[in-house]
Motif scaffolding. Structure first.
Motif, PDB file in Angstrom:
ATOM      1  N   ASP A  80      55.312 -38.898  26.855  1.00 44.73           N
ATOM      2  CA  ASP A  80      54.572 -38.814  28.113  1.00 44.73           C
ATOM      3  C   ASP A  80      53.128 -39.255  27.971  1.00 44.73           C
ATOM      4  O   ASP A  80      52.355 -39.185  28.929  1.00 44.73           O
ATOM      5  CB  ASP A  80      54.600 -37.375  28.647  1.00 44.73           C
ATOM      6  N   SER A  81      52.761 -39.686  26.755  1.00 43.15           N
ATOM      7  CA  SER A  81      51.365 -39.966  26.461  1.00 43.15           C
ATOM      8  C   SER A  81      51.167 -41.405  26.010  1.00 43.15           C
ATOM      9  O   SER A  81      52.123 -42.095  25.648  1.00 43.15           O
ATOM     10  CB  SER A  81      50.873 -39.026  25.351  1.00 43.15           C
ATOM     11  N   HIS A  82      49.930 -41.836  26.043  1.00 42.53           N
ATOM     12  CA  HIS A  82      49.556 -43.152  25.517  1.00 42.53           C
ATOM     13  C   HIS A  82      49.117 -42.930  24.085  1.00 42.53           C
ATOM     14  O   HIS A  82      48.042 -42.374  23.844  1.00 42.53           O
ATOM     15  CB  HIS A  82      48.428 -43.764  26.354  1.00 42.53           C
ATOM     16  N   MET A  83      49.936 -43.349  23.140  1.00 46.34           N
ATOM     17  CA  MET A  83      49.693 -43.089  21.729  1.00 46.34           C
ATOM     18  C   MET A  83      49.117 -44.317  21.040  1.00 46.34           C
ATOM     19  O   MET A  83      49.332 -45.450  21.501  1.00 46.34           O
ATOM     20  CB  MET A  83      51.000 -42.684  21.028  1.00 46.34           C
ATOM     21  N   GLY A  84      48.439 -44.091  19.935  1.00 43.68           N
ATOM     22  CA  GLY A  84      47.872 -45.240  19.259  1.00 43.68           C
ATOM     23  C   GLY A  84      47.469 -44.965  17.820  1.00 43.68           C
ATOM     24  O   GLY A  84      47.487 -43.818  17.371  1.00 43.68           O
ATOM     25  N   TRP A  85      47.119 -46.034  17.150  1.00 44.97           N
ATOM     26  CA  TRP A  85      46.592 -45.976  15.790  1.00 44.97           C
ATOM     27  C   TRP A  85      45.241 -46.707  15.775  1.00 44.97           C
ATOM     28  O   TRP A  85      45.142 -47.833  16.285  1.00 44.97           O
ATOM     29  CB  TRP A  85      47.532 -46.637  14.795  1.00 44.97           C
ATOM     30  N   TYR A  86      44.232 -46.052  15.216  1.00 47.52           N
ATOM     31  CA  TYR A  86      42.936 -46.661  14.959  1.00 47.52           C
ATOM     32  C   TYR A  86      42.720 -46.630  13.449  1.00 47.52           C
ATOM     33  O   TYR A  86      43.372 -45.863  12.731  1.00 47.52           O
ATOM     34  CB  TYR A  86      41.810 -45.870  15.642  1.00 47.52           C
ATOM     35  N   ARG A  87      41.776 -47.432  12.983  1.00 51.20           N
ATOM     36  CA  ARG A  87      41.438 -47.384  11.571  1.00 51.20           C
ATOM     37  C   ARG A  87      39.936 -47.560  11.372  1.00 51.20           C
ATOM     38  O   ARG A  87      39.280 -48.237  12.152  1.00 51.20           O
ATOM     39  CB  ARG A  87      42.206 -48.439  10.778  1.00 51.20           C
ATOM     40  N   GLN A  88      39.457 -46.932  10.313  1.00 49.11           N
ATOM     41  CA  GLN A  88      38.050 -47.043   9.943  1.00 49.11           C
ATOM     42  C   GLN A  88      37.987 -47.665   8.559  1.00 49.11           C
ATOM     43  O   GLN A  88      38.347 -47.036   7.569  1.00 49.11           O
ATOM     44  CB  GLN A  88      37.375 -45.675   9.952  1.00 49.11           C
ATOM     45  N   GLY A  89      37.515 -48.895   8.532  1.00 51.79           N
ATOM     46  CA  GLY A  89      37.347 -49.586   7.273  1.00 51.79           C
ATOM     47  C   GLY A  89      35.968 -49.319   6.711  1.00 51.79           C
ATOM     48  O   GLY A  89      35.481 -48.197   6.716  1.00 51.79           O
TER      49      GLY A  89
ATOM     50  N   THR B  84      42.726 -52.155   4.163  1.00 49.32           N
ATOM     51  CA  THR B  84      42.259 -50.908   3.554  1.00 49.32           C
ATOM     52  C   THR B  84      41.371 -50.148   4.528  1.00 49.32           C
ATOM     53  O   THR B  84      40.391 -50.676   5.054  1.00 49.32           O
ATOM     54  CB  THR B  84      41.479 -51.204   2.261  1.00 49.32           C
ATOM     55  N   ALA B  85      41.749 -48.892   4.812  1.00 51.35           N
ATOM     56  CA  ALA B  85      41.020 -48.093   5.800  1.00 51.35           C
ATOM     57  C   ALA B  85      41.624 -46.698   5.859  1.00 51.35           C
ATOM     58  O   ALA B  85      42.700 -46.444   5.304  1.00 51.35           O
ATOM     59  CB  ALA B  85      41.110 -48.739   7.185  1.00 51.35           C
ATOM     60  N   VAL B  86      40.935 -45.821   6.555  1.00 58.38           N
ATOM     61  CA  VAL B  86      41.527 -44.551   6.969  1.00 58.38           C
ATOM     62  C   VAL B  86      42.171 -44.784   8.330  1.00 58.38           C
ATOM     63  O   VAL B  86      41.501 -45.278   9.246  1.00 58.38           O
ATOM     64  CB  VAL B  86      40.485 -43.428   7.051  1.00 58.38           C
ATOM     65  N   TYR B  87      43.430 -44.447   8.454  1.00 59.26           N
ATOM     66  CA  TYR B  87      44.175 -44.678   9.683  1.00 59.26           C
ATOM     67  C   TYR B  87      44.328 -43.361  10.440  1.00 59.26           C
ATOM     68  O   TYR B  87      44.720 -42.344   9.867  1.00 59.26           O
ATOM     69  CB  TYR B  87      45.550 -45.265   9.374  1.00 59.26           C
ATOM     70  N   TYR B  88      44.004 -43.420  11.742  1.00 61.16           N
ATOM     71  CA  TYR B  88      44.049 -42.241  12.600  1.00 61.16           C
ATOM     72  C   TYR B  88      45.081 -42.417  13.703  1.00 61.16           C
ATOM     73  O   TYR B  88      45.154 -43.477  14.331  1.00 61.16           O
ATOM     74  CB  TYR B  88      42.693 -41.991  13.248  1.00 61.16           C
ATOM     75  N   CYS B  89      45.831 -41.370  13.957  1.00 56.79           N
ATOM     76  CA  CYS B  89      46.747 -41.303  15.082  1.00 56.79           C
ATOM     77  C   CYS B  89      45.986 -40.730  16.272  1.00 56.79           C
ATOM     78  O   CYS B  89      45.214 -39.775  16.114  1.00 56.79           O
ATOM     79  CB  CYS B  89      47.911 -40.397  14.702  1.00 56.79           C
ATOM     80  N   THR B  90      46.192 -41.295  17.452  1.00 56.38           N
ATOM     81  CA  THR B  90      45.493 -40.816  18.636  1.00 56.38           C
ATOM     82  C   THR B  90      46.462 -40.612  19.797  1.00 56.38           C
ATOM     83  O   THR B  90      47.508 -41.260  19.868  1.00 56.38           O
ATOM     84  CB  THR B  90      44.404 -41.799  19.079  1.00 56.38           C
ATOM     85  N   ALA B  91      46.091 -39.731  20.683  1.00 57.20           N
ATOM     86  CA  ALA B  91      46.874 -39.469  21.893  1.00 57.20           C
ATOM     87  C   ALA B  91      45.951 -39.515  23.095  1.00 57.20           C
ATOM     88  O   ALA B  91      44.925 -38.831  23.131  1.00 57.20           O
ATOM     89  CB  ALA B  91      47.539 -38.109  21.807  1.00 57.20           C
ATOM     90  N   ASP B  92      46.344 -40.345  24.059  1.00 55.33           N
ATOM     91  CA  ASP B  92      45.581 -40.510  25.298  1.00 55.33           C
ATOM     92  C   ASP B  92      44.154 -40.965  24.979  1.00 55.33           C
ATOM     93  O   ASP B  92      43.874 -41.473  23.915  1.00 55.33           O
ATOM     94  CB  ASP B  92      45.644 -39.236  26.136  1.00 55.33           C
ATOM     95  N   GLY B  93      43.246 -40.817  25.890  1.00 55.45           N
ATOM     96  CA  GLY B  93      41.910 -41.348  25.703  1.00 55.45           C
ATOM     97  C   GLY B  93      41.860 -42.826  26.036  1.00 55.45           C
ATOM     98  O   GLY B  93      42.882 -43.484  26.237  1.00 55.45           O
ATOM     99  N   LEU B  94      40.666 -43.373  26.087  1.00 60.90           N
ATOM    100  CA  LEU B  94      40.477 -44.785  26.389  1.00 60.90           C
ATOM    101  C   LEU B  94      40.931 -45.646  25.223  1.00 60.90           C
ATOM    102  O   LEU B  94      40.777 -45.253  24.060  1.00 60.90           O
ATOM    103  CB  LEU B  94      39.004 -45.051  26.694  1.00 60.90           C
ATOM    104  N   VAL B  95      41.446 -46.812  25.523  1.00 59.67           N
ATOM    105  CA  VAL B  95      41.773 -47.787  24.480  1.00 59.67           C
ATOM    106  C   VAL B  95      40.592 -48.740  24.400  1.00 59.67           C
ATOM    107  O   VAL B  95      40.326 -49.505  25.325  1.00 59.67           O
ATOM    108  CB  VAL B  95      43.065 -48.552  24.795  1.00 59.67           C
ATOM    109  N   VAL B  96      39.884 -48.687  23.291  1.00 60.16           N
ATOM    110  CA  VAL B  96      38.674 -49.473  23.106  1.00 60.16           C
ATOM    111  C   VAL B  96      38.792 -50.223  21.786  1.00 60.16           C
ATOM    112  O   VAL B  96      39.261 -49.662  20.794  1.00 60.16           O
ATOM    113  CB  VAL B  96      37.431 -48.563  23.078  1.00 60.16           C
TER     114      VAL B  96
ATOM    115  N   GLY C  72      44.084 -37.271  14.965  1.00 61.19           N
ATOM    116  CA  GLY C  72      44.494 -36.570  13.769  1.00 61.19           C
ATOM    117  C   GLY C  72      43.388 -36.590  12.724  1.00 61.19           C
ATOM    118  O   GLY C  72      42.283 -37.062  12.992  1.00 61.19           O
ATOM    119  N   GLN C  73      43.716 -36.110  11.534  1.00 60.96           N
ATOM    120  CA  GLN C  73      42.697 -36.013  10.485  1.00 60.96           C
ATOM    121  C   GLN C  73      42.570 -37.302   9.680  1.00 60.96           C
ATOM    122  O   GLN C  73      41.622 -37.467   8.921  1.00 60.96           O
ATOM    123  CB  GLN C  73      43.029 -34.841   9.541  1.00 60.96           C
ATOM    124  N   GLY C  74      43.535 -38.207   9.834  1.00 62.52           N
ATOM    125  CA  GLY C  74      43.492 -39.490   9.155  1.00 62.52           C
ATOM    126  C   GLY C  74      44.261 -39.513   7.848  1.00 62.52           C
ATOM    127  O   GLY C  74      44.441 -38.476   7.195  1.00 62.52           O
ATOM    128  N   THR C  75      44.713 -40.717   7.474  1.00 63.74           N
ATOM    129  CA  THR C  75      45.392 -40.905   6.192  1.00 63.74           C
ATOM    130  C   THR C  75      44.887 -42.208   5.584  1.00 63.74           C
ATOM    131  O   THR C  75      44.722 -43.212   6.276  1.00 63.74           O
ATOM    132  CB  THR C  75      46.928 -40.921   6.369  1.00 63.74           C
TER     133      THR C  75
END
Length: 124
Positions: free
Chosen positions: A31-40, A90-102, A115-118
Motif C-alpha cells: 500500500d506504500s511507495h517503497m524505495g532504496w536510497y544510498r549514501q556514498g 559502494t555505499a550504505v543502502y537505505y530502505c524507505t517507505a513513502d515520503g518524497l522521491v528526490v 531503515g538503519q541502512g546496510t
C-alpha cells in the motif's frame, strides 16, 4: 510502530551480485511507495530505485539494467537485486517507505520512514 530493517549487505568484488532485503512492520508495503536510497562518499543520499503501490518502478540511470526492485507481499519484504556490481556502487543502502522521491537529499530527509541502512562494499 513503523519499522524497516535492511539486511544482505556485504563486501564483494566487481561483477558479483548481492540481494538486499528490507523487512517492514507496522504497515503494508503493498500500500506504500517503497524505495532504496544510498549514501556514498558524499553527504547526501541518492535515490537508487522505487516501486509504487501500483507496481510502477523507477531506476536511477546509474543502476538501470543491473538492479531490480521487487516486493513480496506475503513476507511484507522489499528487495533489491544488484547484479554486475561496480566499485562506484559502494555505499550504505537505505530502505524507505513513502515520503518524497528526490534524486538527492539529506539521508532521512524526505518525510518518509527510513531503515538503519546496510553497507555494500565493492572492490575492483
Amino acid at each position: 510502530e513503523v519499522r524497516l530493517v535492511e539486511s544482505g549487505g556485504g563486501s564483494v568484488q566487481a561483477g558479483e551480485s548481492l540481494r538486499l532485503s528490507c523487512t517492514a512492520s507496522g504497515f503494508t508495503i503493498g500500500d506504500s511507495h517503497m524505495g532504496w536510497y544510498r549514501q556514498g562518499q558524499g553527504n547526501e543520499c541518492e535515490v537508487v530505485s522505487t516501486i509504487s503501490a501500483e507496481d510502477k518502478t523507477y531506476y536511477a540511470d546509474s543502476v538501470k539494467g543491473r538492479f531490480t526492485i521487487s516486493q513480496d507481499a506475503a513476507k511484507n519484504t522489499l528487495y533489491l537485486q544488484m547484479n554486475r556490481l561496480k566499485p562506484e556502487d559502494t555505499a550504505v543502502y537505505y530502505c524507505t517507505a513513502d515520503g518524497l522521491v528526490v534524486a538527492s537529499i539529506p539521508c532521512g530527509g524526505n518525510g518518509g520512514h527510513w531503515g538503519q541502512g546496510t553497507q555494500v562494499s565493492v572492490s575492483p
